[in-house]
Design a protein around this motif. Structure first.
Motif, PDB file in Angstrom:
ATOM      1  N   UNK A  75      -1.603  53.949  84.963  1.00  0.00           N
ATOM      2  CA  UNK A  75      -1.617  54.439  83.582  1.00  0.00           C
ATOM      3  C   UNK A  75      -0.433  55.358  83.306  1.00  0.00           C
ATOM      4  N   UNK A  76      -0.115  56.215  84.261  1.00  0.00           N
ATOM      5  CA  UNK A  76       1.025  57.124  84.107  1.00  0.00           C
ATOM      6  C   UNK A  76       2.333  56.344  84.019  1.00  0.00           C
ATOM      7  N   UNK A  77       2.510  55.361  84.903  1.00  0.00           N
ATOM      8  CA  UNK A  77       3.741  54.557  84.897  1.00  0.00           C
ATOM      9  C   UNK A  77       3.851  53.742  83.611  1.00  0.00           C
ATOM     10  N   UNK A  78       2.729  53.241  83.106  1.00  0.00           N
ATOM     11  CA  UNK A  78       2.754  52.497  81.843  1.00  0.00           C
ATOM     12  C   UNK A  78       3.160  53.412  80.692  1.00  0.00           C
ATOM     13  N   UNK A  79       2.677  54.638  80.696  1.00  0.00           N
ATOM     14  CA  UNK A  79       3.053  55.593  79.661  1.00  0.00           C
ATOM     15  C   UNK A  79       4.551  55.913  79.746  1.00  0.00           C
ATOM     16  N   UNK A  80       5.059  56.070  80.985  1.00  0.00           N
ATOM     17  CA  UNK A  80       6.495  56.303  81.177  1.00  0.00           C
ATOM     18  C   UNK A  80       7.308  55.143  80.602  1.00  0.00           C
ATOM     19  N   UNK A  81       6.842  53.930  80.870  1.00  0.00           N
ATOM     20  CA  UNK A  81       7.560  52.741  80.383  1.00  0.00           C
ATOM     21  C   UNK A  81       7.562  52.693  78.862  1.00  0.00           C
ATOM     22  N   UNK A  82       6.403  52.960  78.250  1.00  0.00           N
ATOM     23  CA  UNK A  82       6.323  52.927  76.792  1.00  0.00           C
ATOM     24  C   UNK A  82       7.191  54.006  76.139  1.00  0.00           C
TER      25      UNK A  82
END
Length: 80
Positions: A56-63
């Motif tokens: 979830x953290x990495x997805x937020x970073x990507x977005x």
């Protein structure tokens, strides 16, 4: 925990780098290359130990930073 974020241009978006690579491969004698799409892979070492939270953290970073979601898509994988 390591998160891997793969960012690619969405289909339909012009990829001049991919076209240049495809052309170069042809000049080097590699036949049968119909198309090349270039992207980027980012490996991020996280202190998070919960795989779901790390993803979830990495997805937020990507977005928010790593991908321009207007023209790029991304995939995230997490490994312990």
């Amino acid at each position: 925990m390591k998160a891997t974020v793969t960012v690619m241009l969405k289909s339909g978006v012009l990829d001049p780098q991919g076209k240049a690579i495809a052309h170069a491969l042809g000049t080097l004698g590699f036949t049968g290359v119909n198309d090349v799409r270039a992207g980027k892979v980012l490996e991020i070492e996280l202190s998070e130990t919960d795989p779901e939270k790390a993803k979830a953290t990495a997805e937020e970073m990507a977005r928010k930073l790593l991908a321009n979601t207007v023209i790029e898509s991304f995939q995230v994988s997490v490994a312990g």
